[in-house]
Scaffold this motif. Structure first.
Motif, short mmCIF file in Angstrom:
data_model
loop_
_atom_site.label_atom_id
_atom_site.label_comp_id
_atom_site.label_asym_id
_atom_site.label_seq_id
_atom_site.Cartn_x
_atom_site.Cartn_y
_atom_site.Cartn_z
N ASN A 1 -66.03 -62.55 -48.12
CA ASN A 1 -66.76 -62.43 -49.39
C ASN A 1 -68.26 -62.33 -49.23
OD1 ASN A 1 -64.37 -62.53 -50.85
ND2 ASN A 1 -64.45 -64.74 -51.15
N ILE A 2 -68.77 -62.45 -48.00
CA ILE A 2 -70.22 -62.42 -47.78
C ILE A 2 -70.56 -61.28 -46.84
CG2 ILE A 2 -72.22 -63.71 -46.95
CD1 ILE A 2 -70.76 -66.27 -47.57
N SER A 3 -71.44 -60.38 -47.29
CA SER A 3 -71.87 -59.26 -46.44
C SER A 3 -72.97 -59.73 -45.50
CB SER A 3 -72.38 -58.12 -47.31
OG SER A 3 -73.55 -58.52 -48.01
N ASP A 4 -73.20 -58.93 -44.43
CA ASP A 4 -74.20 -59.31 -43.43
C ASP A 4 -75.62 -59.26 -43.98
OD1 ASP A 4 -72.19 -59.69 -41.70
OD2 ASP A 4 -72.56 -57.93 -40.45
N SER A 5 -75.83 -58.59 -45.12
CA SER A 5 -77.16 -58.51 -45.71
C SER A 5 -77.36 -59.52 -46.83
CB SER A 5 -77.39 -57.10 -46.28
OG SER A 5 -76.43 -56.81 -47.29
N ASN A 6 -76.35 -60.30 -47.10
CA ASN A 6 -76.40 -61.27 -48.20
C ASN A 6 -77.33 -62.42 -47.85
OD1 ASN A 6 -75.56 -63.48 -50.02
ND2 ASN A 6 -74.08 -61.96 -50.68
N ALA A 7 -77.99 -62.99 -48.89
CA ALA A 7 -78.86 -64.16 -48.65
C ALA A 7 -78.09 -65.37 -48.18
CB ALA A 7 -79.62 -64.50 -49.93
N LEU A 8 -76.77 -65.35 -48.34
CA LEU A 8 -75.93 -66.46 -47.88
C LEU A 8 -75.44 -66.25 -46.44
CD1 LEU A 8 -73.75 -67.00 -51.06
CD2 LEU A 8 -75.49 -68.53 -50.17
N ILE A 9 -76.21 -65.52 -45.62
CA ILE A 9 -75.75 -65.17 -44.28
C ILE A 9 -75.52 -66.40 -43.42
CG2 ILE A 9 -78.09 -64.93 -43.33
CD1 ILE A 9 -74.97 -62.75 -42.60
N GLU A 10 -76.33 -67.49 -43.62
CA GLU A 10 -76.11 -68.70 -42.84
C GLU A 10 -74.75 -69.31 -43.15
OE1 GLU A 10 -79.16 -71.57 -43.04
OE2 GLU A 10 -80.73 -70.22 -42.30
N THR A 11 -74.29 -69.17 -44.39
CA THR A 11 -72.95 -69.66 -44.75
C THR A 11 -71.89 -68.89 -43.97
OG1 THR A 11 -73.78 -70.16 -46.96
CG2 THR A 11 -71.39 -70.06 -46.67
N LYS A 12 -72.08 -67.58 -43.83
CA LYS A 12 -71.12 -66.77 -43.08
C LYS A 12 -71.12 -67.16 -41.61
CE LYS A 12 -69.67 -61.94 -42.48
NZ LYS A 12 -69.88 -60.55 -42.92
N ILE A 13 -72.31 -67.36 -41.04
CA ILE A 13 -72.42 -67.79 -39.63
C ILE A 13 -71.69 -69.12 -39.43
CG2 ILE A 13 -74.03 -68.50 -37.83
CD1 ILE A 13 -76.08 -66.57 -39.16
N GLU A 14 -71.94 -70.07 -40.36
CA GLU A 14 -71.29 -71.38 -40.24
C GLU A 14 -69.77 -71.24 -40.34
OE1 GLU A 14 -70.87 -75.36 -39.67
OE2 GLU A 14 -72.76 -74.24 -39.58
N ALA A 15 -69.29 -70.30 -41.20
CA ALA A 15 -67.84 -70.09 -41.33
C ALA A 15 -67.25 -69.58 -40.03
CB ALA A 15 -67.57 -69.11 -42.46
N TYR A 16 -67.95 -68.62 -39.35
CA TYR A 16 -67.48 -68.14 -38.04
C TYR A 16 -67.45 -69.30 -37.02
CZ TYR A 16 -67.20 -63.06 -38.71
OH TYR A 16 -66.81 -61.82 -39.08
N TYR A 17 -68.49 -70.15 -37.08
CA TYR A 17 -68.54 -71.28 -36.14
C TYR A 17 -67.36 -72.24 -36.36
CZ TYR A 17 -70.10 -75.62 -34.00
OH TYR A 17 -70.16 -76.77 -33.26
N GLN A 18 -67.10 -72.58 -37.63
CA GLN A 18 -65.98 -73.48 -37.93
C GLN A 18 -64.65 -72.84 -37.54
OE1 GLN A 18 -66.22 -76.57 -38.90
NE2 GLN A 18 -68.46 -76.54 -39.18
#
Length: 736
Positions: A185-202
């Motif tokens: 649900n989050i694109s790589d250009s989205n301001a929520l990119i840190e949320t996406k990174i954290e999701a990959y980490y988890q």
């Protein structure tokens, strides 16, 4: 088409708990600009300069300004910012306190994004403190508000936390699905990119747990790549590098593992220098010390004022005594002369006037003392009602075994504090010279059986052999005050059990005189416990006396029990005698005179409440305290009742003109029109609906006063659940 949250608002969420951009404060009134100005400086110091001490100082200034100018909506914003600062300082307990303060203010208004942010932050705090149940509650609250505001992107922040919550609870598969949805649900250009990174980490951690090393490496490397390309968050980069090194080591790829490990070490060293630079001023400790110093100065000032008042009172007393002495000498020396006698009479009139004034002052002091006790009772019992009520509700919800011990300890502490308050009020009531002695026909045997039953658990927990011996000649009822006799016996037996663990306790009652109509009975309570030293026995009946500090710390108690016993026996025309030696037990004896009474047919008056009486009953609760509203409503709803909550007497009056209820619970102390005044007005147009008073004041003389306004019954806070439900049941039955 649903709203999409802007880049600035997303930054509002992503900055850890600060939650405020500078543009938030521009278009406000002049007086609000001062609050916003301080908050802007605080956020600048925290985010740009990393000077947390200055951030706290300026936020505290904003809070003071908001309080002084009664800017409640701004005060909530201040607490939200301050909570974020303390969270960054790794002080989650203090952060939680400020987030809750902001929520309490926000909830008085309509739901908004700031309230949702406060719930979200609170959920993250409890997640960090390993309290998943509380964390899940607050995430749900935040989600509900964001959904109502149609802030779709913000919900992904909460979904990430929910995934972490499920992972911590061991629901790995559920967590995996949540993280995948967040990533999708989050694109790589989205301001929520840190949320996406954290999701990959988890997600990588989950694969690592499942020993799926290839998938884990792929997830961690993807997180690392996105971070380098879009965000370059050094904290995220550090923990991703560490995990990559660990997973590669498990696959024996030690070359790549060492590469990532060296990068991790380099970043760790830079972060260490970074934080040592900006956190070297002991920020939190310094701020807390300044607050404590200010409080100490205030207390010292109050103490000096009290000492000044005391010295003035002593001076007035000395002058009064001196004046009385002079008047007495003048009266004696001028008695023989008529002219002097007139002068003496004049002086006597002045003295009488002074005595009248002193009497009025004494009456005002007595009234002030009674009002003080009423206030103390209310102010202590109101938070106690919250403690005991929430503890009761949590115990009813089948807590885990490790939580049960904490809740039982909390329940014990609440009961202990309530008993302490009751003892203080009882000793003051006994000293007021307004205590009435009842003369009621009662069964002594039944009274003793009830007392023994009430001590059953205490006897078992202390491994006591309890011996009860009643003279066989006492085969009659007596006329007296059973309540005061129960108070005396309960206090003495309680002490005997408490100080004789693993020992014996004896209760003996003998008939010593009997003329056919009147009897004198001898009471003895004896134990073989620790005893009382000879040098302490003369003071043992004084208020707050327990023999020694060590005894108080070991056995607890208020030190008022024996003082209460002595005063009650004096009221009943008797006194108490003590015999004791250290380590050889204690014996208390006293005698009481009774009239012989008529026989009473004892019946089992205990009835179990038919809980079907509660189902679908409509209850109106008039209560201004938010916590008491929540507790009372929850207790009613647990029994199947529907509850409508109002906060003041004016609304209750208007509501009852238009609606019908099965019962009204009316708090006595309400803003504006209080509970008694509101009840008196309601009774002018509604004489049938039962109204039960809720009060934190436990002075017996107030009950008749409350009933005189048209109330049907009284429930005292803190609620004892069984009595609470029984009282409601009685009036629901009557109203049918």
């Amino acid at each position: 088409m649903k709203k999409k949250i802007s880049f600035q608002i997303l930054l509002f969420f992503l900055v850890t708990f600060s939650g405020y951009s500078q543009s938030l404060y521009k278009e406000v009134a002049e007086i609000n600009d001062s609050v916003d100005y301080y908050l802007e400086i605080a956020i600048f110091n925290k985010e740009d300069k990393k000077s947390f001490n200055k951030a706290i100082v300026y936020t505290e200034k904003a809070i003071d300004f908001a309080i002084n100018n009664k800017l409640e909506h701004k005060l909530a914003d201040c607490y939200l910012v301050l909570g974020g600062i303390y969270y960054d300082l790794e002080k989650p307990e203090t952060a939680i306190e400020h987030f809750i303060r902001s929520i309490n203010i926000y909830t008085k208004e309509d739901a908004n994004s700031n309230l949702a942010l406060a719930y979200y932050n609170l959920g993250k705090c409890y997640l960090e403190k390993d309290k998943p149940e509380l964390s899940e509650i607050y995430f749900k609250k935040a989600t509900s508000i964001y959904q109502s505001l149609e802030f779709d992107d913000a919900i992904e922040l909460i979904n990430l936390q929910k995934g972490i919550l499920q992972k911590n609870k061991g629901n790995i598969n559920i967590a995996e699905e949540i993280f995948k949805k967040v990533i999708a649900n989050i694109s790589d250009s989205n301001a929520l990119i840190e949320t996406k990174i954290e999701a990959y980490y988890q997600l990588g951690e989950i694969y690592f747990t499942k020993l799926n090393y290839d998938a884990a490496i792929d997830a961690f490397e993807t997180a690392h790549k996105i971070n380098l390309n879009n965000n370059k968050n050094i904290v995220l980069q550090k923990k991703v590098l560490k995990k990559l090194s660990e997973v590669l080591a498990e696959t024996s790829d030690f070359k790549r593992s060492n590469i990532y490990l060296n990068r991790y070490i380099t970043i760790s060293d830079s972060i260490g220098e970074y934080y040592s630079k900006y956190l070297s001023d002991n920020t939190f400790e310094k701020i807390e010390f300044d607050k404590q110093l200010k409080t100490i100065e205030l207390l010292d000032k109050e103490k000096k004022n009290q000492q000044k008042t005391l010295r003035f009172s002593k001076l007035i007393s000395i002058l009064s005594i001196a004046l009385i002495s002079i008047l007495s000498l003048l009266s004696l020396s001028l008695y023989k002369n008529n002219k002097i006698r007139i002068s003496t009479n004049k002086l006597l009139k002045e003295k009488n006037l002074e005595l009248t004034l002193e009497k009025e002052r004494a009456e005002k002091a007595s009234k002030a003392r009674a009002e003080f006790l009423a206030t103390v009772s209310h102010e202590l019992r109101t938070p106690l009602n919250a403690i005991n009520g929430i503890t009761y509700l949590l115990l009813q919800e089948k807590p885990r075994a490790n939580q049960l011990n904490y809740l039982k300890s909390l329940e014990f502490s609440g009961s202990y504090l309530l008993n302490f308050i009751n003892d203080i009020l009882e000793i003051n009531r006994l000293e007021s010279d307004k205590v009435m002695v009842e003369n009621i026909n009662f069964s002594l045997t039944e009274l003793l059986d009830n007392i023994k039953t009430s001590f059953k658990e205490f006897i078992l927990s202390n491994n006591i052999n309890f011996h009860q011996s009643i003279d066989s000649n006492i085969n009659y009822n007596v006329v007296g005050d059973p309540t005061k006799l129960s108070q005396v016996l309960i206090n003495l037996i309680n002490n005997a059990i408490k100080f004789s663990k693993n020992g014996d306790v004896w209760l003996t009652i003998n008939e010593v005189e009997n003329d056919g109509e009147n009897v004198k009975l001898f009471f003895e309570i004896k134990d073989n416990g620790i005893g009382i030293p000879k040098d302490k026995q003369k003071d043992i009946f004084d208020s707050f006396s327990q023999g020694s500090v060590e005894i108080n710390r070991t056995y607890g108690g208020t030190g008022l029990g024996l003082s209460i016993v002595k005063k009650i026996l004096e009221i009943l025309g008797s006194d108490i005698h003590l015999e004791s030696e250290s380590n050889h037990g204690t014996k208390f004896t006293f005698t009481l005179d009774f009239k012989k009474g008529a026989s009473i047919k004892t019946e089992n008056l205990q009835q179990s409440t038919d809980e079907t009486i509660f189902i679908d009953k409509n209850i109106l609760l008039v209560e201004d305290n938010k916590i008491n509203q929540m507790i009372t409503k929850k207790m009613l709803e647990k029994k199947g009742m529907e509850c409508t909550v109002l906060e003041n007497g004016e609304d209750a009056i208007e509501n009852l003109k238009e609606n019908q209820y099965d019962l009204v619970l009316m708090d006595v102390h309400l803003p504006g029109i209080n509970g008694t005044e509101a009840t008196a007005i309601i009774r002018k147009f509604d004489s049938k609906t039962p109204i039960i008073a809720l009060t934190a004041i436990s002075l017996n003389e107030n009950r008749e006063m409350l009933l005189s306004f048209g109330m049907n019954d009284v429930i005292t806070k803190p609620f004892i659940p069984e009595e609470f439900y029984n009282t409601i049941s009685n009036h629901l039955t009557v109203s049918q």
